[in-house]
Design a protein around this motif. Sequence first.
Motif, PDB file in Angstrom:
ATOM      1  N   MET A   1      -8.358 -13.129  89.522  1.00 28.20           N
ATOM      2  CA  MET A   1      -7.119 -13.776  89.142  1.00 28.20           C
ATOM      3  C   MET A   1      -6.474 -13.063  87.963  1.00 28.20           C
ATOM      4  N   ASN A   2      -7.252 -12.574  87.003  1.00 28.21           N
ATOM      5  CA  ASN A   2      -6.702 -11.876  85.850  1.00 28.21           C
ATOM      6  C   ASN A   2      -6.756 -10.366  86.017  1.00 28.21           C
ATOM      7  N   ASP A   3      -6.881  -9.892  87.256  1.00 29.35           N
ATOM      8  CA  ASP A   3      -6.954  -8.467  87.501  1.00 29.35           C
ATOM      9  C   ASP A   3      -5.636  -7.977  88.086  1.00 29.35           C
ATOM     10  N   LEU A   4      -5.297  -6.767  87.762  1.00 28.46           N
ATOM     11  CA  LEU A   4      -4.129  -6.111  88.327  1.00 28.46           C
ATOM     12  C   LEU A   4      -4.653  -5.071  89.307  1.00 28.46           C
ATOM     13  N   HIS A   5      -4.484  -5.304  90.587  1.00 25.38           N
ATOM     14  CA  HIS A   5      -5.040  -4.414  91.599  1.00 25.38           C
ATOM     15  C   HIS A   5      -4.125  -3.212  91.790  1.00 25.38           C
ATOM     16  N   LEU A   6      -4.727  -2.050  91.728  1.00 28.39           N
ATOM     17  CA  LEU A   6      -4.017  -0.797  91.900  1.00 28.39           C
ATOM     18  C   LEU A   6      -4.731   0.035  92.949  1.00 28.39           C
TER      19      LEU A   6
ATOM     20  N   GLY B   1      -7.016   2.511  94.230  1.00 21.26           N
ATOM     21  CA  GLY B   1      -8.149   3.221  93.654  1.00 21.26           C
ATOM     22  C   GLY B   1      -8.870   2.477  92.543  1.00 21.26           C
ATOM     23  N   GLY B   2      -8.487   1.248  92.233  1.00 24.04           N
ATOM     24  CA  GLY B   2      -9.202   0.536  91.183  1.00 24.04           C
ATOM     25  C   GLY B   2      -8.496  -0.717  90.727  1.00 24.04           C
ATOM     26  N   VAL B   3      -9.027  -1.280  89.652  1.00 23.20           N
ATOM     27  CA  VAL B   3      -8.508  -2.521  89.094  1.00 23.20           C
ATOM     28  C   VAL B   3      -8.362  -2.342  87.592  1.00 23.20           C
ATOM     29  N   VAL B   4      -7.255  -2.831  87.045  1.00 22.95           N
ATOM     30  CA  VAL B   4      -7.057  -2.848  85.599  1.00 22.95           C
ATOM     31  C   VAL B   4      -7.124  -4.303  85.164  1.00 22.95           C
ATOM     32  N   ASN B   5      -8.021  -4.613  84.243  1.00 21.47           N
ATOM     33  CA  ASN B   5      -8.159  -5.987  83.779  1.00 21.47           C
ATOM     34  C   ASN B   5      -6.969  -6.389  82.919  1.00 21.47           C
ATOM     35  N   ALA B   6      -6.593  -7.637  83.014  1.00 24.00           N
ATOM     36  CA  ALA B   6      -5.536  -8.189  82.169  1.00 24.00           C
ATOM     37  C   ALA B   6      -6.045  -8.242  80.725  1.00 24.00           C
ATOM     38  N   PRO B   7      -5.162  -8.393  79.747  1.00 22.92           N
ATOM     39  CA  PRO B   7      -5.622  -8.486  78.353  1.00 22.92           C
ATOM     40  C   PRO B   7      -6.650  -9.604  78.176  1.00 22.92           C
TER      41      PRO B   7
ATOM     42  N   ARG C   1       7.669  -1.569  58.449  1.00 25.53           N
ATOM     43  CA  ARG C   1       8.189  -2.336  59.577  1.00 25.53           C
ATOM     44  C   ARG C   1       7.077  -3.203  60.168  1.00 25.53           C
ATOM     45  N   ASN C   2       7.457  -4.338  60.729  1.00 24.25           N
ATOM     46  CA  ASN C   2       6.540  -5.205  61.469  1.00 24.25           C
ATOM     47  C   ASN C   2       6.772  -5.009  62.957  1.00 24.25           C
ATOM     48  N   LEU C   3       5.738  -5.234  63.744  1.00 24.49           N
ATOM     49  CA  LEU C   3       5.876  -5.184  65.193  1.00 24.49           C
ATOM     50  C   LEU C   3       6.908  -6.234  65.609  1.00 24.49           C
ATOM     51  N   PRO C   4       8.008  -5.810  66.257  1.00 31.23           N
ATOM     52  CA  PRO C   4       9.037  -6.782  66.654  1.00 31.23           C
ATOM     53  C   PRO C   4       8.525  -7.736  67.740  1.00 31.23           C
ATOM     54  N   ALA C   5       9.029  -8.936  67.738  1.00 29.81           N
ATOM     55  CA  ALA C   5       8.598  -9.966  68.686  1.00 29.81           C
ATOM     56  C   ALA C   5       8.780  -9.522  70.136  1.00 29.81           C
ATOM     57  N   ASP C   6       9.852  -8.802  70.427  1.00 25.15           N
ATOM     58  CA  ASP C   6      10.092  -8.388  71.806  1.00 25.15           C
ATOM     59  C   ASP C   6       9.139  -7.295  72.282  1.00 25.15           C
ATOM     60  N   LYS C   7       8.383  -6.704  71.375  1.00 28.83           N
ATOM     61  CA  LYS C   7       7.411  -5.663  71.733  1.00 28.83           C
ATOM     62  C   LYS C   7       5.985  -6.200  71.836  1.00 28.83           C
ATOM     63  N   VAL C   8       5.767  -7.463  71.474  1.00 30.56           N
ATOM     64  CA  VAL C   8       4.415  -8.033  71.476  1.00 30.56           C
ATOM     65  C   VAL C   8       3.792  -8.018  72.878  1.00 30.56           C
ATOM     66  N   PRO C   9       4.494  -8.415  73.945  1.00 25.29           N
ATOM     67  CA  PRO C   9       3.856  -8.365  75.272  1.00 25.29           C
ATOM     68  C   PRO C   9       3.420  -6.947  75.672  1.00 25.29           C
ATOM     69  N   ALA C  10       4.254  -5.953  75.434  1.00 24.40           N
ATOM     70  CA  ALA C  10       3.894  -4.576  75.760  1.00 24.40           C
ATOM     71  C   ALA C  10       2.737  -4.091  74.892  1.00 24.40           C
ATOM     72  N   PHE C  11       2.739  -4.488  73.617  1.00 23.03           N
ATOM     73  CA  PHE C  11       1.653  -4.126  72.709  1.00 23.03           C
ATOM     74  C   PHE C  11       0.337  -4.712  73.220  1.00 23.03           C
ATOM     75  N   SER C  12       0.356  -5.992  73.606  1.00 24.89           N
ATOM     76  CA  SER C  12      -0.851  -6.654  74.100  1.00 24.89           C
ATOM     77  C   SER C  12      -1.368  -5.996  75.370  1.00 24.89           C
ATOM     78  N   ALA C  13      -0.467  -5.645  76.266  1.00 25.51           N
ATOM     79  CA  ALA C  13      -0.875  -4.970  77.500  1.00 25.51           C
ATOM     80  C   ALA C  13      -1.485  -3.606  77.185  1.00 25.51           C
TER      81      ALA C  13
ATOM     82  N   VAL D   1      -2.972  -2.551  74.268  1.00 28.43           N
ATOM     83  CA  VAL D   1      -4.258  -2.617  73.563  1.00 28.43           C
ATOM     84  C   VAL D   1      -5.305  -3.407  74.347  1.00 28.43           C
ATOM     85  N   GLY D   2      -4.874  -4.191  75.313  1.00 28.39           N
ATOM     86  CA  GLY D   2      -5.812  -4.900  76.171  1.00 28.39           C
ATOM     87  C   GLY D   2      -6.369  -6.191  75.604  1.00 28.39           C
ATOM     88  N   ASN D   3      -5.644  -6.794  74.645  1.00 28.04           N
ATOM     89  CA  ASN D   3      -6.080  -8.092  74.122  1.00 28.04           C
ATOM     90  C   ASN D   3      -4.876  -8.910  73.662  1.00 28.04           C
ATOM     91  N   TRP D   4      -5.106 -10.206  73.541  1.00 22.58           N
ATOM     92  CA  TRP D   4      -4.071 -11.164  73.146  1.00 22.58           C
ATOM     93  C   TRP D   4      -4.127 -11.491  71.660  1.00 22.58           C
TER      94      TRP D   4
END
Length: 114
Positions: A1-6, A8-14, A73-85, A87-90
């Motif tokens: 359920m938390n996997d992204l199927h690609l 040749g493999g699987v990338v785990n969600a954060p 500078r601080n990480l902007p709010a609109d970049k947090v989802p991409a940052f989490s994806a 680095v692989g964590n929430w």
Amino acid sequence: MNDLHLFGGVVNAPAFLPSEVIESCTTYREAVRVAWAHRRIKAMTKRSLAERTECYPSHVSDYLHEDDKPARRNLPADKVPAFSAAVGNWGVQQWLNRQSRLTILEEVIAQRAA
């Protein structure tokens, strides 16, 4: 359920970071640095993080710099989802949720009640 199927493999969600790791953070910038320190791909560079999040490399250096000078500078709010994806964590979202004392379940309940 938390996997992204690609092909040749699987990338785990954060993943979620342990509570004690999040509780050790006192500032937003510290939470960003902790999420980076716990990144899934340890060999990832700041430059590749910048590419994955569509940020300038110099800005990423500011987000992750150890000193918290006001000019940084601080990480902007609109970049947090991409940052989490990337680095692989929430970690950043977990810290923000703790600061607002709002759980995801409470948010869903409030939305359904509205």
